[in-house]
Design an enzyme around this catalytic site. Structure first.
Site, PDB file in Angstrom:
ATOM      1  N   THR A   1      -9.272   1.357   8.033  1.00 48.70           N
ATOM      2  CA  THR A   1      -9.266   0.692   9.439  1.00 48.70           C
ATOM      3  C   THR A   1     -10.403   1.160  10.002  1.00 48.70           C
ATOM      4  O   THR A   1     -11.090   0.373  10.663  1.00 48.70           O
ATOM      5  CB  THR A   1      -8.092   0.883   9.706  1.00 48.70           C
ATOM      6  OG1 THR A   1      -6.811   0.532   9.161  1.00 48.70           O
ATOM      7  CG2 THR A   1      -8.021   0.405  11.428  1.00 48.70           C
TER       8      THR A   1
ATOM      9  N   SER B   1      -7.070   1.875   1.959  1.00 46.17           N
ATOM     10  CA  SER B   1      -6.859   3.163   1.142  1.00 46.17           C
ATOM     11  C   SER B   1      -5.950   3.084   0.128  1.00 46.17           C
ATOM     12  O   SER B   1      -5.852   3.852  -0.910  1.00 46.17           O
ATOM     13  CB  SER B   1      -6.651   4.400   1.914  1.00 46.17           C
ATOM     14  OG  SER B   1      -5.288   4.157   2.460  1.00 46.17           O
TER      15      SER B   1
ATOM     16  N   THR C   1      -5.878   5.497   6.352  1.00 46.65           N
ATOM     17  CA  THR C   1      -4.666   6.218   6.571  1.00 46.65           C
ATOM     18  C   THR C   1      -3.573   6.235   5.574  1.00 46.65           C
ATOM     19  O   THR C   1      -2.701   7.276   5.481  1.00 46.65           O
ATOM     20  CB  THR C   1      -4.116   6.156   7.960  1.00 46.65           C
ATOM     21  OG1 THR C   1      -3.728   4.807   8.178  1.00 46.65           O
ATOM     22  CG2 THR C   1      -5.071   6.467   9.193  1.00 46.65           C
ATOM     23  N   ASP C   2      -3.449   5.095   4.989  1.00 45.78           N
ATOM     24  CA  ASP C   2      -2.184   4.668   4.029  1.00 45.78           C
ATOM     25  C   ASP C   2      -2.025   5.799   3.243  1.00 45.78           C
ATOM     26  O   ASP C   2      -1.072   6.560   2.541  1.00 45.78           O
ATOM     27  CB  ASP C   2      -2.128   3.555   3.334  1.00 45.78           C
ATOM     28  CG  ASP C   2      -1.966   2.439   4.497  1.00 45.78           C
ATOM     29  OD1 ASP C   2      -1.592   2.796   5.493  1.00 45.78           O
ATOM     30  OD2 ASP C   2      -2.187   1.128   4.214  1.00 45.78           O
TER      31      ASP C   2
HETATM   32  N1  ASP Z   1      -4.383   0.171   5.564  1.00 43.86           N
HETATM   33  C1  ASP Z   1      -5.237   1.080   6.241  1.00 43.86           C
HETATM   34  C2  ASP Z   1      -5.879   1.809   5.043  1.00 43.86           C
HETATM   35  O1  ASP Z   1      -5.252   2.610   4.497  1.00 43.86           O
HETATM   36  C3  ASP Z   1      -4.883   1.620   7.156  1.00 43.86           C
HETATM   37  C4  ASP Z   1      -5.729   2.560   7.805  1.00 43.86           C
HETATM   38  O2  ASP Z   1      -7.060   2.819   7.474  1.00 43.86           O
HETATM   39  O3  ASP Z   1      -5.347   3.257   9.035  1.00 43.86           O
HETATM   40  O4  ASP Z   1      -6.991   1.411   4.467  1.00 43.86           O
END
Ligand code: ASP
Length: 324
Positions: free
Chosen positions: A12, A56, A89-90
């Site tokens: 993200t 991710s 973050t995932d």
């Molecule tokens: N869906 C995103 C990812 O993990 C969430 C993020 O980056 O916060 O790439």
């Protein structure tokens, strides 16, 4: 001035809203990420390296393993003081943990990302990058394993987990807390992660699966995985390591094919403990040589098993990697 290499992988933090598809999509490259944080100029000389630009959920253990080699390559350079990885973050806690295990360097390695895209109001990405670079440039961050720096908190890779789907304060280390904090003028550590481990095989085992147990679960998924056959299986058990009676049969079937089985827990804090001896308890499966995962979450136990299987297939030796 210290030098920090920022390796970008996507997430993200590198996304913007796309009106055509009505959602966030990858849109920002590594140089753009750094340009959005002018304050970095006072913290460290930053060099950018783009590893990938993907959500991710698209990052595989093999990619994490290759990223670990890349981190070590940059860290081996004399002019480099620390490394920052930007990441979605995932699966960030998984990459953090794999890097912590599989990198050889003792120089600071930090990972960060963002919950808000680069085009959203009040994006957290620039502040997180600044905090991560400050931490990576800090001598005290050395030898602590990979550190997940997010929302001005510093977390140990083995302990941290994502706890909220949208909050900027999503990363916590349940039962432990952060090991340090980032303030506007300094980085403060108050804990040292103990029992840091390194598992550096020439390659990691593919095809290690993770199943979560639930009330009334039966054995068919276990039989399907054993017949496939997978290289290893991690089971998130109930409570301190108990499974329904049919799951015990399923686990024993998997073990009968010689496949290592690691028992973790679906509970957020605490160890797997052989406290009971009733049907389905960890102790009732002892004769099948089930490996107990300690305090690791299922996804982290899976990555550890994938690395350890790159060095041994012996279940007693594998258990030693989880006894730390
Ligand atoms: N869906 C995103 C990812 O993990 C969430 C993020 O980056 O916060 O790439």
């Amino acid at each position: 001035m210290k030098k920090v290499v920022v390796i970008t992988t996507g997430g993200t933090i590198a996304m913007k809203y796309d009106p055509a598809t009505q959602g966030l999509v990858p849109a920002v490259n590594g140089d753009d990420l750094i340009e959005a944080v002018p304050a970095l100029g006072e913290v460290a000389a930053v060099e950018v390296a783009e590893f990938a630009n993907v959500p991710s959920g698209h990052v595989t253990p093999q990619m994490m393993f290759e990223l670990a080699q890349l981190v070590d390559t940059y860290a081996a350079r004399e002019d480099v003081n620390g490394i920052v990885v930007t990441h979605g973050t995932d699966t960030q806690e998984e990459t953090a943990y794999l890097l912590s295990l599989a990198t050889k360097t003792v120089k600071p390695v930090c990972i960060t990302g963002a919950m808000r895209g680069a085009s959203e109001t009040g994006p957290d990405g620039p502040a997180n990058i600044l905090a991560a670079v400050m931490t990576a440039a800090c001598d005290e961050a050395a030898g602590k394993g990979t550190l997940l720096v997010f929302n001005d908190e510093i977390h140990a890779a083995a302990e941290v987990t994502k706890t909220h789907t949208t909050s900027c304060s999503t990363f916590h280390s349940p039962g432990w807390g952060p090991i340090g904090h980032v303030y506007f003028d300094r980085v403060v550590f108050r804990r040292q992660p103990l029992n840091l481990e390194k598992i550096c095989p020439p390659a990691l085992a593919d095809d290690v699966c993770l199943l979560k147990t639930y009330a009334g679960m039966d054995a068919w998924l276990f039989k399907a995985l054993a017949d496939k056959p997978v290289a290893g299986l991690v089971v998130e058990a109930l409570g301190c390591g108990n499974v329904p009676p049919d799951v015990k049969k399923g686990i024993e079937y998997v073990r009968a094919q010689g496949i290592p089985v690691v028992l973790a827990t679906r509970v957020h804090t605490g160890r797997v403990v052989p406290a009971y001896s009733y049907l389905g308890s960890a102790r009732s499966m002892e004769s099948s040589k089930i490996i107990l995962a300690g305090e690791l979450t299922g996804p982290k136990a899976r990555l550890k098993l994938m690395l350890a299987l790159g060095l041994t297939k012996d279940v007693d030796e594998l258990q030693q990697y989880f006894d730390n």
